[in-house]
Design an enzyme around this catalytic site. Structure first.
Site, mmCIF file in Angstrom:
data_model
loop_
_atom_site.group_PDB
_atom_site.id
_atom_site.type_symbol
_atom_site.label_atom_id
_atom_site.label_comp_id
_atom_site.label_asym_id
_atom_site.label_seq_id
_atom_site.Cartn_x
_atom_site.Cartn_y
_atom_site.Cartn_z
ATOM 1 N N ASP A 90 0.864 -1.179 0.000
ATOM 2 C CA ASP A 90 0.000 0.000 0.000
ATOM 3 C C ASP A 90 0.906 1.237 0.000
ATOM 4 O O ASP A 90 2.110 1.134 0.234
ATOM 5 C CB ASP A 90 -0.895 -0.038 1.242
ATOM 6 C CG ASP A 90 -1.807 1.167 1.346
ATOM 7 O OD1 ASP A 90 -2.339 1.580 0.307
ATOM 8 O OD2 ASP A 90 -1.971 1.689 2.458
ATOM 9 N N LYS A 91 0.329 2.409 -0.259
ATOM 10 C CA LYS A 91 1.125 3.642 -0.272
ATOM 11 C C LYS A 91 0.937 4.444 1.011
ATOM 12 O O LYS A 91 1.870 4.605 1.788
ATOM 13 C CB LYS A 91 0.763 4.518 -1.474
ATOM 14 C CG LYS A 91 1.551 5.824 -1.539
ATOM 15 C CD LYS A 91 1.030 6.746 -2.598
ATOM 16 C CE LYS A 91 -0.307 7.345 -2.243
ATOM 17 N NZ LYS A 91 -0.240 8.308 -1.112
ATOM 18 N N GLU A 124 -4.502 19.297 1.506
ATOM 19 C CA GLU A 124 -5.278 20.486 1.799
ATOM 20 C C GLU A 124 -4.757 21.183 3.048
ATOM 21 O O GLU A 124 -4.596 22.404 3.085
ATOM 22 C CB GLU A 124 -6.745 20.096 2.008
ATOM 23 C CG GLU A 124 -7.371 19.380 0.841
ATOM 24 C CD GLU A 124 -8.058 20.344 -0.111
ATOM 25 O OE1 GLU A 124 -9.288 20.403 -0.104
ATOM 26 O OE2 GLU A 124 -7.340 21.053 -0.843
ATOM 27 N N PHE A 171 -13.377 16.944 -4.748
ATOM 28 C CA PHE A 171 -12.474 16.199 -5.634
ATOM 29 C C PHE A 171 -13.028 14.797 -5.878
ATOM 30 O O PHE A 171 -13.520 14.140 -4.975
ATOM 31 C CB PHE A 171 -11.089 16.084 -4.996
ATOM 32 C CG PHE A 171 -10.094 15.327 -5.827
ATOM 33 C CD1 PHE A 171 -9.266 15.987 -6.722
ATOM 34 C CD2 PHE A 171 -9.986 13.941 -5.728
ATOM 35 C CE1 PHE A 171 -8.365 15.290 -7.499
ATOM 36 C CE2 PHE A 171 -9.091 13.240 -6.499
ATOM 37 C CZ PHE A 171 -8.274 13.920 -7.392
ATOM 38 N N LYS A 227 -10.584 14.845 -11.114
ATOM 39 C CA LYS A 227 -9.213 15.163 -10.725
ATOM 40 C C LYS A 227 -9.042 16.634 -10.332
ATOM 41 O O LYS A 227 -7.953 17.195 -10.495
ATOM 42 C CB LYS A 227 -8.213 14.790 -11.838
ATOM 43 C CG LYS A 227 -8.132 13.309 -12.138
ATOM 44 C CD LYS A 227 -7.084 13.041 -13.210
ATOM 45 C CE LYS A 227 -6.869 11.543 -13.401
ATOM 46 N NZ LYS A 227 -8.071 10.852 -13.856
ATOM 47 N N ARG A 244 4.121 16.692 -5.280
ATOM 48 C CA ARG A 244 2.742 16.551 -5.740
ATOM 49 C C ARG A 244 2.266 17.931 -6.184
ATOM 50 O O ARG A 244 2.270 18.866 -5.386
ATOM 51 C CB ARG A 244 1.863 16.009 -4.623
ATOM 52 C CG ARG A 244 2.316 14.674 -4.111
ATOM 53 C CD ARG A 244 1.704 14.335 -2.768
ATOM 54 N NE ARG A 244 0.273 14.074 -2.861
ATOM 55 C CZ ARG A 244 -0.371 13.237 -2.059
ATOM 56 N NH1 ARG A 244 0.289 12.578 -1.142
ATOM 57 N NH2 ARG A 244 -1.663 13.043 -2.175
ATOM 58 N N ASP A 251 -5.143 5.903 -4.014
ATOM 59 C CA ASP A 251 -4.895 7.304 -4.300
ATOM 60 C C ASP A 251 -4.918 7.584 -5.794
ATOM 61 O O ASP A 251 -4.884 6.672 -6.618
ATOM 62 C CB ASP A 251 -3.548 7.730 -3.713
ATOM 63 C CG ASP A 251 -3.612 9.128 -3.133
ATOM 64 O OD1 ASP A 251 -4.399 9.933 -3.669
ATOM 65 O OD2 ASP A 251 -2.893 9.408 -2.155
ATOM 66 N N LYS A 303 -7.417 -5.020 -5.107
ATOM 67 C CA LYS A 303 -6.104 -5.350 -4.540
ATOM 68 C C LYS A 303 -5.977 -6.854 -4.318
ATOM 69 O O LYS A 303 -4.965 -7.466 -4.671
ATOM 70 C CB LYS A 303 -5.892 -4.604 -3.219
ATOM 71 C CG LYS A 303 -5.707 -3.098 -3.365
ATOM 72 C CD LYS A 303 -5.436 -2.462 -2.008
ATOM 73 C CE LYS A 303 -5.190 -0.971 -2.128
ATOM 74 N NZ LYS A 303 -4.852 -0.352 -0.838
ATOM 75 N N ASP A 325 -6.720 -2.610 3.280
ATOM 76 C CA ASP A 325 -5.662 -3.534 2.857
ATOM 77 C C ASP A 325 -5.890 -4.957 3.365
ATOM 78 O O ASP A 325 -5.119 -5.862 3.047
ATOM 79 C CB ASP A 325 -4.291 -3.051 3.364
ATOM 80 C CG ASP A 325 -3.948 -1.666 2.864
ATOM 81 O OD1 ASP A 325 -4.177 -1.412 1.666
ATOM 82 O OD2 ASP A 325 -3.459 -0.844 3.659
#
Length: 1113
Positions: free
Chosen positions: A434-435, A557, A599, A604, A652, A734, A820, A844
């Site tokens: 996972d990130k 944010e 969002f 996007k 980012r 994400d 996943k 996860d």
């Protein structure tokens, strides 16, 4: 947008199809499409016509890429497997398939799932509910009180080893087949089953306690503010808080009790897997006219989340099995290690050898008398070829490895939750990670602001602060005390918009846009000591800067708003309809929030429409990814280049823009937007279309760069895993830009490596084109979105997996929890390699449970993943030592232990075979009762089990040279080759021991049992010493302890040392075994059986040393 993205070559799929109709039709006719060739012309124009792609061969030709047909040239074709038929299919595994299919069919019949439907839930009127819904509880247990014993027994006896010993033990109840005492068979089997049941019972009880704790939590809080924050770290690992909004019409009720007096209901869509969307409507019937409000994901609270700020009262829509989190979680399964499966295959080979040996003995006997009974007695006599102690030793070894892992001071806090698969840590080929919260800390830092002509970094932020201070001081000095948010050059801007703005003015506009365009809410903690109701009043709040924290649905944010505070423009208050900013001079600027566009993965971008209370000006601010914003903002020549530069730095990026609206323009937009939001069908598309109508020719203000802090030592850890030959896939929910950015900054993808971003595909034709484009790339990382992945897997599963497996790294973004887990299973099916999944959030869990080895990270993000995992660690960097050191040791030790235990059974069976041959193939046991039990326990158990302390490479060396790990994945420590070597050693030593005893002690033949058994024990102790690579002081103690136990027992076990049965009348003669003749002859037999093996081991180390020998020397 997706339809406008050109596919390779630079043409859209539809245009390309129309432009090349004739050439392709001719090409496909030549390619063997047959009569259907004329239908290929409009193949990609309609989804339902894509089935004709079956007629198009996927080829390896490179030449076609130079021609017009290059779009359609192809991928490696799926391997054509030979399908077995009839009896061959049944023997080669078909029987297992049939049994599984029948069981699945029966389960489906017994547990037929109810069809999921949309629902209407009335407020305070449960009697109006016609449908029955699942109980609001979760259950993670594998068994219940009725299925526990049958389930555990099935899991044990599905292994050939245990099933074989059950049959052998049961045969001892038949008098004609009885060989020895019942306890020699039933005691080891009972011990194995008892240990297994106790372990499973403890695990089940822990699961029951966790479920009970989770099911006892209730939502019971109230609010008067109309919004609350929830914490989702248990669900997705993200520590930021998500803002949730209440239905507006219920906020106007005088008292909470009035909720039950109104006539209102919620209409909600049927339960779905997608955790990012929800569609429904709230209707109040007793008002005139009836009130209808649209409901979205912002109006919902998810299960497995916590109300972090504020209080809430709600109506339950989905319960139990129908909640998103449960629907996305697979049922836990019993994991079996690859080493256990390999040993299971070897025991089958040993069984065949056992049957063959018994048939040979009966044949040499001449099939006299009741030969079938003799055959079964021989099967029992030689049953030690398959040692029951193998299961006991391996299970005890696994427990020891788990204890060592948890005691390792270099990886504190590590917990082994599944003690049956520690060897898997040494066999991994694919790591799926996972990130958020796993590779990253989910903590953002603002790094860069770019205005097109000037760029500001962390070292020049003070310049921005000075510009903001000067800008607002000039503005307030020029407005004679009236608070206004317009810039000093507002009039000149409106009358002459093409005049180039000053740098100060542009900075002012950019910072104000960043301070307004977000979903951040400042939160102030209640004063200590204030008591009363849960609804807090503003008088109880401390509004000082020190007491303020920011909460939002994304840490990006928060980072942006914290940055605007640092340069002088502070967000001090926000509710559903307004927000307030504080200038460097302390003045308060108030803005009304007219609309917010959150969002989404499709758009996007996010936007907000605000009205300045002091000037009544309406402004539409928007920020988003460069791919989405580039077509929205006015033409410029710097955006694309600077976005690329920031991305290469691992930042980012967000593009910020604005557009001024007149009152008439806004009113027209609001009417159309409200109608679109009330739509039940295609609501998302209609809303998006209305919003896009105002997203035109927006003024580009700035480009921001934010850095996501990586977890400690992520880069060296990933580099170590890559050098170890482990392929790393990052699966994240994400967005694509963020995932790509983290892949670069974490060095999951090296800086010199190309990245192929898989373009969005929606049908088979587009997938075919994009896969062809991807096939042409070599040694590049793949980045693919979950939607495109789903389409490709539907039509080209094998081709996609085969191509992806050749990539050095793969990034899958916008993945749902189910996707996943599906990716993990695909890798297992297509490659046959061992997979490991690591994550930290509830999303996860499915991936962790599906992998051969699941690792959960426990920390501030919660415990749901770590509780569901096989191994729990506290930091990502610990995975290096867990695999390189403990994975290596566990696999190497279990391989040596398993083969040595089989050698111990083979050698005594060889001696039994020689003994029976000498006595005219009689089925008479060589060693009686306790000798057989003692041989496998107190006489040899301690030295053999001490192999779990052995190691071939020091931990420091294993970490310094991770390339050593590659050898483990090849499975060379336990293979048919090594097994065959041990079989030959056993036959040689068993033959030498028995023949030596018969030859050297011809005159004292009655003592042959004592002589051969003594030589056997000495041989086993010496063989353990030969197998050990690194001595531990406990190994020395074990050797001498076992030898001492045997010598001490000679005085008490003399009755067992006769030939065959005790009735033969031969007893142990203490005077005989103390003679020099006995000692030198036993020594001679032992030396002949062991010395050649010591010489061969020395020569092998000199002539063909292992890969690690140079490092250790």
């Amino acid at each position: 947008m997706a339809d406008q993205i050109p596919l390779y070559p630079v043409r859209s799929a539809v245009v390309a199809a129309v432009a090349a109709n004739r050439k392709r039709a001719a090409y496909y006719s030549a390619a063997g499409s047959g009569p259907g060739g004329e239908r290929h012309n409009s193949r990609y124009q309609l989804e339902d016509e894509s089935s004709h792609l079956d007629e198009m061969p996927l080829m390896m030709s490179e030449e076609g890429f130079e021609n017009d047909e290059s779009d359609y040239h192809t991928l490696p074709r799926a391997r054509v497997t030979y399908r077995r038929r009839g009896i061959e299919w049944l023997v080669c595994g078909g029987w297992k398939f049939l049994c599984t299919s029948c069981c699945d069919w029966l389960i489906n019949i017994c547990q037929r799932k109810k069809e999921l439907k949309a629902r209407t839930v009335w407020l305070g009127c449960p009697e109006k509910c016609e449908e029955k819904y699942p109980r609001n509880s979760i259950k993670n247990q594998k068994y219940n009180i009725f299925t526990f014993i049958p389930g555990v027994l099935y899991e044990q006896f599905k292994f050939f080893l245990n099933l074989y010993f059950l049959v052998v033990s049961c045969s001892q109840f038949v008098p004609a087949l009885k060989i020895g005492y019942l306890y020699t068979y039933w005691a080891p089997l009972g011990f194995v089953l008892a240990v297994t049941m106790i372990r499973e019972a403890v695990d089940e009880f822990r699961r029951f306690q966790r479920d009970k704790e989770m099911n006892s939590q209730l939502y019971s809080k109230l609010t008067i503010r109309g919004s609350c924050f929830i914490r989702t770290d248990q669900l997705d690992g993200e520590t930021d808080w998500k803002l949730k909004v209440a239905v507006s019409c219920t906020q106007r009720l005088p008292a909470l009790g009035d909720l039950f007096s109104i006539s209102a209901y919620v209409y909600a869509q049927k339960p779905q897997l997608d955790i990012h969307c929800f569609e429904g409507t709230f209707t109040r019937e007793d008002s005139d006219p009836p009130i209808h409000e649209s409901l979205s994901i912002e109006n919902t609270l998810w299960a497995s989340t916590v109300v972090a700020s504020g209080t809430v009262i709600g109506v339950v829509i989905y319960t139990g099995k129908e909640t998103r989190s449960v629907m996305n979680t697979s049922n836990p399964k019993n994991k079996v290690g690859l080493l256990d499966l390999e040993l299971n295959q070897l025991t089958k080979a040993l069984f065949l050898a056992l049957v063959a040996l018994s048939v040979v003995m009966v044949t040499l006997q001449g099939f006299v008398g009741p030969w079938y009974r003799n055959l079964f007695r021989f099967l029992l006599l030689f049953s030690y070829i398959i040692p029951i102690s193998l299961r006991v030793n391996l299970d005890m070894g696994k427990a020891a490895y788990g204890w060592m892992i948890m005691r390792d001071e270099h990886i504190p806090g590590t917990v082994v939750r599944t003690s049956t698969i520690p060897e898997e840590l040494g066999r991994l080929v694919y790591l799926l990670t996972d990130k958020t919260g796993t590779l990253t800390q989910n903590e953002m830092i603002f790094k860069r602001l770019h205005l097109g002509t000037v760029s500001y970094g962390t070292d020049t932020m003070d310049e921005i602060q000075n510009h903001i201070i000067n800008s607002y001081s000039q503005m307030f000095s020029q407005t004679s005390g009236n608070i206004t948010s317009s810039t000093p050059s507002r009039k000149s801007q409106s009358s002459a918009p093409k005049v180039r703005k000053s740098v100060s003015s542009r900075i002012h506009e950019a910072v104000k846009a960043i301070a307004l365009c977000h979903n951040v809410t400042p939160v102030y903690e209640s004063r200590t000591g204030v008591t009363g109701e849960t609804e807090y009043a503003e008088v109880d709040q401390d509004f000082s800067d020190e007491n303020r924290t920011y909460q939002a649905s994304s840490p990006d944010e928060v980072a942006l708003v914290q940055w605007t505070e640092s340069v002088g423009l502070t967000l001090v208050n926000r509710d559903l309809t307004s927000m307030q900013l504080k200038t460097p001079g302390g003045q308060i600027l108030t803005y009304s929030i007219l609309q917010i566009f959150p969002f989404t993965s499709e758009s996007k971008r996010m936007g907000i429409i605000v009205r300045d209370e002091s000037t009544a000006e309406i402004t539409f601010y928007m920020k988003g990814a460069d791919v989405a914003m580039s077509s929205i903002v006015q033409y410029n020549d710097w955006l694309e280049e600077e976005c690329g530069n920031m991305a290469r730095e691992g930042l980012r990026t967000l593009v910020v823009a604005k557009k001024s609206l007149t009152e008439e323009q806004y009113q027209d937009f609001e009417n159309r937007y409200s109608q679109a939001k009330l739509s039940i069908h295609d609501r998302t598309l209609k809303v998006a279309a209305v919003v896009e109508s105002v997203e035109r020719e927006m003024e580009l203000l700035c480009l921001t760069g934010v850095e996501d802090q990586l977890q400690a030592d992520v880069r060296p850890s990933l580099e170590m895993l890559r050098n170890a030959g482990i392929k790393i896939w990052m699966l994240t929910g994400d967005k694509l830009e963020t995932a790509t950015c983290i892949a670069k900054s974490s060095h999951l993808v090296s800086r010199t490596q190309d990245i192929h971003i898989f373009r969005p595909v929606t049908n088979r034709g587009e997938a075919h084109l994009e896969l062809n484009a991807f096939r042409r790339k070599h040694d590049c990382a793949l980045v693919i979105a979950g939607d495109s992945l789903e389409v490709c897997l539907k039509y080209y599963e094998h081709e996609l997996v085969e191509l992806a497996c050749q990539c050095p790294a793969v990034v899958c973004c916008r993945c749902s929890p189910t996707q996943k887990a599906h990716i993990v299973k695909l890798l297992q099916q297509h490659t046959g390699k061992r997979t490991c999944a690591i994550g930290d959030g509830g999303n996860d869990v499915s991936m962790i449970q599906a992998a051969d080895c699941g690792i959960g990270i426990e920390g501030k993000e919660g415990k749901q993943a770590s509780l569901a995992a096989d191994f729990s660690i506290t930091q990502f960097k610990h995975i290096g030592r867990l695999l390189m050191v403990h994975g290596r040791n566990s696999y190497k030790r279990s391989a040596a232990l398993g083969q040595f235990v089989m050698h111990r059974g083979l050698i005594i069976s060889t001696m039994q075979a020689v003994f029976s041959s000498v006595f005219y193939f009689a089925s008479v046991p060589l060693y009686q009762g306790f000798l057989m039990v003692g041989y496998a326990t107190i006489y040899t158990m301690f030295p053999v089990f001490s192999l779990v302390l052995d190691q071939d490479v020091k931990p420091e060396m294993a970490l310094l040279y991770p390339e050593l790990y590659k050898d483990l994945t090849k499975g060379r420590s336990l293979s048919f080759k090594t097994f065959l070597i041990w079989v030959l050693i056993s036959i040689y030593q068993g033959g030498i021991l028995m023949c030596g005893a018969l030859v050297l002690f011809e005159s004292e033949f009655v003592h042959v049992v004592a002589i051969s058994f003594t030589a056997l024990i000495l041989t086993e102790l010496l063989m353990v010493a030969l197998t050990i690579r690194t001595w531990h002081w406990l190994m020395v103690v074990a050797e001498f302890l076992s030898l001492g136990c045997y010598v001490a027992s000679l005085a008490f076990l003399n009755e067992y040392f006769g030939i065959g049965r005790v009735s033969f009348g031969a007893f142990l003669d203490v005077a005989f075994i103390t003679t020099v003749t006995f000692l030198w002859k036993v020594s001679a037999i032992t030396v002949v059986s062991c010395l050649p093996l010591y010489i061969l081991k020395y020569l092998k180390r000199k002539l063909s040393p292992p890969s690690y020998s140079k490092l250790t020397s």
